[in-house]
Every structure is written in C-alpha cells, then in structure tokens.
Scaffold this motif. Structure first.
Motif, PDB file in Angstrom:
ATOM      1  N   LEU A  45      12.512  -1.282  19.202  1.00 30.97           N
ATOM      2  CA  LEU A  45      12.826  -1.738  17.839  1.00 30.97           C
ATOM      3  C   LEU A  45      12.177  -3.094  17.552  1.00 30.97           C
ATOM      4  N   GLN A  46      12.247  -3.978  18.540  1.00 26.85           N
ATOM      5  CA  GLN A  46      11.662  -5.318  18.371  1.00 26.85           C
ATOM      6  C   GLN A  46      10.147  -5.221  18.189  1.00 26.85           C
ATOM      7  N   GLU A  47       9.528  -4.393  18.994  1.00 25.96           N
ATOM      8  CA  GLU A  47       8.073  -4.208  18.905  1.00 25.96           C
ATOM      9  C   GLU A  47       7.686  -3.661  17.526  1.00 25.96           C
ATOM     10  N   ALA A  48       8.491  -2.730  17.045  1.00 29.98           N
ATOM     11  CA  ALA A  48       8.217  -2.130  15.726  1.00 29.98           C
ATOM     12  C   ALA A  48       8.290  -3.202  14.644  1.00 29.98           C
ATOM     13  N   ARG A  49       9.292  -4.074  14.773  1.00 27.16           N
ATOM     14  CA  ARG A  49       9.430  -5.156  13.780  1.00 27.16           C
ATOM     15  C   ARG A  49       8.203  -6.075  13.826  1.00 27.16           C
ATOM     16  N   GLU A  50       7.776  -6.417  15.026  1.00 29.57           N
ATOM     17  CA  GLU A  50       6.607  -7.313  15.164  1.00 29.57           C
ATOM     18  C   GLU A  50       5.349  -6.633  14.620  1.00 29.57           C
ATOM     19  N   GLN A  51       5.231  -5.350  14.886  1.00 26.94           N
ATOM     20  CA  GLN A  51       4.050  -4.621  14.402  1.00 26.94           C
ATOM     21  C   GLN A  51       4.035  -4.581  12.870  1.00 26.94           C
ATOM     22  N   ILE A  52       5.187  -4.364  12.297  1.00 25.05           N
ATOM     23  CA  ILE A  52       5.283  -4.323  10.831  1.00 25.05           C
ATOM     24  C   ILE A  52       4.927  -5.688  10.236  1.00 25.05           C
ATOM     25  N   SER A  53       5.425  -6.754  10.872  1.00 22.84           N
ATOM     26  CA  SER A  53       5.160  -8.104  10.345  1.00 22.84           C
ATOM     27  C   SER A  53       3.677  -8.452  10.434  1.00 22.84           C
ATOM     28  N   GLY A  54       2.991  -7.929  11.447  1.00 25.31           N
ATOM     29  CA  GLY A  54       1.576  -8.261  11.655  1.00 25.31           C
ATOM     30  C   GLY A  54       0.603  -7.358  10.934  1.00 25.31           C
ATOM     31  N   THR A  55       1.067  -6.257  10.378  1.00 29.19           N
ATOM     32  CA  THR A  55       0.154  -5.319   9.712  1.00 29.19           C
ATOM     33  C   THR A  55      -0.252  -5.878   8.348  1.00 29.19           C
ATOM     34  N   PRO A  56      -1.587  -6.013   8.094  1.00 27.75           N
ATOM     35  CA  PRO A  56      -2.015  -6.565   6.799  1.00 27.75           C
ATOM     36  C   PRO A  56      -2.020  -5.484   5.722  1.00 27.75           C
ATOM     37  N   GLY A  57      -1.851  -5.911   4.523  1.00 29.47           N
ATOM     38  CA  GLY A  57      -2.001  -4.996   3.387  1.00 29.47           C
ATOM     39  C   GLY A  57      -0.745  -4.289   2.973  1.00 29.47           C
ATOM     40  N   ILE A  58       0.383  -4.510   3.671  1.00 28.96           N
ATOM     41  CA  ILE A  58       1.616  -3.797   3.307  1.00 28.96           C
ATOM     42  C   ILE A  58       2.572  -4.696   2.536  1.00 28.96           C
ATOM     43  N   GLU A  59       2.035  -5.862   2.112  1.00 26.38           N
ATOM     44  CA  GLU A  59       2.880  -6.729   1.283  1.00 26.38           C
ATOM     45  C   GLU A  59       3.043  -6.170  -0.121  1.00 26.38           C
ATOM     46  N   LEU A  60       2.165  -5.214  -0.448  1.00 26.07           N
ATOM     47  CA  LEU A  60       2.233  -4.601  -1.773  1.00 26.07           C
ATOM     48  C   LEU A  60       2.644  -3.148  -1.616  1.00 26.07           C
ATOM     49  N   SER A  61       3.144  -2.620  -2.704  1.00 19.45           N
ATOM     50  CA  SER A  61       3.414  -1.188  -2.714  1.00 19.45           C
ATOM     51  C   SER A  61       2.076  -0.447  -2.825  1.00 19.45           C
ATOM     52  N   PRO A  62       2.011   0.802  -2.420  1.00 22.61           N
ATOM     53  CA  PRO A  62       0.739   1.550  -2.484  1.00 22.61           C
ATOM     54  C   PRO A  62       0.164   1.606  -3.903  1.00 22.61           C
ATOM     55  N   ALA A  63       1.039   1.759  -4.884  1.00 19.18           N
ATOM     56  CA  ALA A  63       0.558   1.866  -6.267  1.00 19.18           C
ATOM     57  C   ALA A  63      -0.060   0.545  -6.722  1.00 19.18           C
ATOM     58  N   LEU A  64       0.616  -0.561  -6.405  1.00 24.02           N
ATOM     59  CA  LEU A  64       0.097  -1.875  -6.799  1.00 24.02           C
ATOM     60  C   LEU A  64      -1.219  -2.175  -6.078  1.00 24.02           C
ATOM     61  N   GLN A  65      -1.262  -1.805  -4.820  1.00 19.87           N
ATOM     62  CA  GLN A  65      -2.493  -2.030  -4.055  1.00 19.87           C
ATOM     63  C   GLN A  65      -3.636  -1.216  -4.641  1.00 19.87           C
TER      64      GLN A  65
ATOM     65  N   GLN B  81      -8.697  -3.426   4.089  1.00 15.26           N
ATOM     66  CA  GLN B  81     -10.019  -3.791   4.623  1.00 15.26           C
ATOM     67  C   GLN B  81     -11.089  -3.622   3.541  1.00 15.26           C
ATOM     68  N   GLU B  82     -10.977  -2.535   2.812  1.00 15.74           N
ATOM     69  CA  GLU B  82     -11.940  -2.308   1.727  1.00 15.74           C
ATOM     70  C   GLU B  82     -11.815  -3.398   0.667  1.00 15.74           C
ATOM     71  N   MET B  83     -10.586  -3.800   0.394  1.00 19.83           N
ATOM     72  CA  MET B  83     -10.372  -4.858  -0.607  1.00 19.83           C
ATOM     73  C   MET B  83     -10.962  -6.167  -0.130  1.00 19.83           C
ATOM     74  N   GLN B  84     -10.836  -6.433   1.156  1.00 22.83           N
ATOM     75  CA  GLN B  84     -11.413  -7.673   1.684  1.00 22.83           C
ATOM     76  C   GLN B  84     -12.933  -7.667   1.525  1.00 22.83           C
ATOM     77  N   ALA B  85     -13.540  -6.515   1.795  1.00 20.15           N
ATOM     78  CA  ALA B  85     -14.999  -6.407   1.634  1.00 20.15           C
ATOM     79  C   ALA B  85     -15.386  -6.612   0.164  1.00 20.15           C
ATOM     80  N   LEU B  86     -14.607  -6.034  -0.726  1.00 14.98           N
ATOM     81  CA  LEU B  86     -14.891  -6.191  -2.166  1.00 14.98           C
ATOM     82  C   LEU B  86     -14.714  -7.638  -2.602  1.00 14.98           C
ATOM     83  N   GLU B  87     -13.703  -8.310  -2.052  1.00 16.28           N
ATOM     84  CA  GLU B  87     -13.487  -9.714  -2.403  1.00 16.28           C
ATOM     85  C   GLU B  87     -14.665 -10.571  -1.949  1.00 16.28           C
ATOM     86  N   LYS B  88     -15.195 -10.236  -0.790  1.00 19.32           N
ATOM     87  CA  LYS B  88     -16.378 -10.988  -0.305  1.00 19.32           C
ATOM     88  C   LYS B  88     -17.549 -10.764  -1.251  1.00 19.32           C
TER      89      LYS B  88
END
Lengths: 98, 260
Positions: A45-65, B81-88
């Motif tokens: 569980l702890q590892e999963a939490r750390e992995q989630i915190s370190g994953t980039p790009g998930i600060e947004l919802s998929p639609a917003l992204q 990753q694609e967004m980062q490339a586009l930002e560059k």
C-alpha cells in the motif's frame, strides 16, 4: 495474444486481491506467516501511494488533460503558420500610386 | 460553446491522482475491516450474517477501480510526455517569433530613417523649385558682374588707376541713395555725374571726363550703377550696354575690352 498478456500482467501488478487472499489463507491455516503477509500488504500500500505521488501528468483529470493537449497542438500549429507566413512575406511590395 | 462546456465539465471532474489515493484508502480500510472481521469470527466463533461478503464485494470492486485508474494514469503519463514535447516546441517558436520581431523592429527603424531623410530631401527640392531663378537671368547677372570688372582688373589697369572692383565713394554718392540727401546743385561740382548722366539731364559737354571713361564710353559702357536695381536697365544706354555685354560674353576673359 502477446499484446494481451502484458496488459493482464499490468492489471495484476496493481491488484491487492492476491495479497489479501494470502493473508486469509494464512489465517485459516493459523500460519505464523500472517504477520509477514500483513506487513507485505502494508508495504504494498505504501509503495502504491509513493508511485501515485511520483507519477507525472495525473494532477489533471483525463478530460482536462486532453483539452490542454488540444490547446497546445493548436498553439504550435498557429505559431508555425504565422512564422511561415511572415518569413515568406515579401516586404517590398510597393503600392501603386493612386 | 461545446468545447467551453467540455472544459467546464473537465474542470469539475476530480484529478486522477485524487481518485487513486481515495481508492487506495478505501482498499486499505476495507481490507483491514475484512481481516479484523475474519479474525473476530474465528476467535468468537460467531456467525456473520454475510457482512464479510459485502465487505469482500466492496473490496473487489475497489480493487477493480484501482486497476482501471492505474491504467488511466499510465496513459496520462504518455500524454504528459507528449505535452512536454509540445511545450518545448512552443518555447522554440516563441523565441523564433521574438527574433523575427526584433528584426522587423530594426527594419522599421531603418526604413523610417530613410523615409524621413527622403521627405527632408523632397522639402528642400520643393523649396528650391519655388525659389528658382531662370538661367538666363543668372547669366545676365554674371555678365553684368564681369562687365563691371568686379572679378578681374581691366587689361589696361595700372597702379594709380582710380577704378575699383567695388563701388567707390564717388559712385555711391552719384547714385540714387546719394541723391536723396544731396541738393541738385551739387551736380555742378561733379559730385553727381553718374546720376545726372543716367537721368539724361546733363549734356555730354558737361559730362566729367575720367581717364577710364574714354575707352569705356566709346564702347558705350557706363560705370556701374550699384544704386540701381538689377532688374532695371540703365536708361539711355540699354541697347548699347546689352550689345557690349553680349559682345563681351563672347570673349574668353570677363573684363572689358582694352583701350589699347
């Protein structure tokens, strides 16, 4: 078939059911490994939490992204167009005298 | 409008990270509940009416949600990753645009300077055009100046000759300005020879004879009347003066003809 297997493996990697199943089995057998399995669950569980915190790009919802990705693509396209237009623009068109 | 609505809805949706952490917390709580319940049921030997089944079902559901969310997170990572490339690329384009802007500004400055100088030049051309003088008039003046020996002494000039390339005191007094303040009777003393002669009032016999006049008079050239406007011809000698000027203009030298 080869493509399906990695997807299944990835699904299993994120599942906690196998660990919980192991704990329940140990409890049924009154095995001394119960504590060990519990610690494993805790660690997992702890590892999963750390992995989630370190994953980039998930600060947004998929639609917003997706909408931001579209905006970036549009921005790049527009700027490329403008640059191409101004670089190929002839600056020395002399207007005809009226 | 539809895109704006989509954006509003997208903004309202929770971020994937938040959903993942929430699901993970649920899994932790449910798994703990299940394990405690199983442990309690084993020790107390009390039958659970199916509560453990409910918890198990919830746990399975949450686990499935967690797996789907993790799959979404992986895909979002690729998009990121694609967004980062586009930002560059956007940054690079921005710097290109700034460079182009700098060059355009420089070109504008250069062109503005050139246009300003051209306008100034046009103004001075227009000014010259408005104050233009005909070439004939200028040549006429040139002949008059040279005829009055203003640029070169006459060939028969010797030291002691009272002639000068500028109006002498006597000639100034003889002119219109001198006549304005002097009485007409002064003409007898010879102070007003030029003016009286120019007016045609003095007969030739009363004309004062200067050494240089003999040659010049024969040529029909009068001493210069600097009091006269250049626009006016000396009265009584217009034609002769004109002829002499024209005659002299054919000479190579600008001085009057020599008497010798």
């Amino acid at each position: 078939m080869a493509a399906a297997e990695p997807v299944a493996d990835e699904a299993e990697d994120y599942s906690f059911l196998p660990i919980i199943h192991d704990i329940i089995k140990c409890m049924d057998k009154d095995s001394p490994d119960v504590l060990q399995e519990l610690n494993k669950l805790k660690t997992r569980l702890q590892e999963a939490r750390e992995q989630i915190s370190g994953t980039p790009g998930i600060e947004l919802s998929p639609a917003l992204q997706e909408s931001r990705l579209r905006a970036l693509r549009e921005q790049v396209r527009t700027k490329n167009q403008l640059l191409h237009k101004y670089k190929s623009l002839c600056m020395f068109d002399i207007p005809k005298p009226s | 409008m539809r895109r704006r609505g989509e954006t509003v809805m997208a903004a309202a949706e929770k971020p994937t990270k938040e959903k993942l952490l929430s699901t993970l917390d649920d899994i932790e709580v449910l798994s703990r509940e299940l394990i405690e319940m199983l442990a309690l049921s084993r020790t107390q030997k009390l039958p659970q009416p199916g509560e453990d089944t409910d918890i198990l079902e919830l746990l399975v559901q949450r686990d499935k949600e967690f797996q789907e969310l993790m799959q979404t997170a992986v895909e979002q990572g690729k998009v990121h990753q694609e967004m980062q490339a586009l930002e560059k690329e956007v940054e690079k384009r921005d710097s290109d645009i700034q460079q182009l802007q700098k060059q355009l500004k420089e070109a504008e400055h250069i062109l503005a300077t050139a246009v300003y100088q051209a306008k100034e030049k046009l103004k001075s051309i227009e000014k010259a055009r408005n104050g233009s003088i005909s070439s004939e008039e200028i040549i006429k003046y040139a002949h008059r100046i040279s005829a009055s020996n203003a640029v070169c002494a006459p060939l028969n000039w010797v030291p002691g000759d009272p002639r000068r390339p500028y109006p002498t005191d006597l000639e100034m007094r003889s002119g219109i300005l001198g006549n304005m303040s002097n009485m007409p009777t002064n003409g007898v003393n010879g102070h007003l020879p030029g003016d009286a002669l120019a007016a045609g009032r003095l007969p030739d016999i009363l004309t004062p004879q200067y050494p240089w006049q003999s040659a010049d008079v024969s040529m029909g050239i009068l001493p210069p009347h600097h009091g006269n406007d250049f626009g006016l011809e000396p009265p009584g000698h217009n034609k002769e003066n004109e002829d002499d000027v024209e005659a002299m203009s054919t000479d190579s030298s600008s001085s009057s003809s020599d008497s010798d």
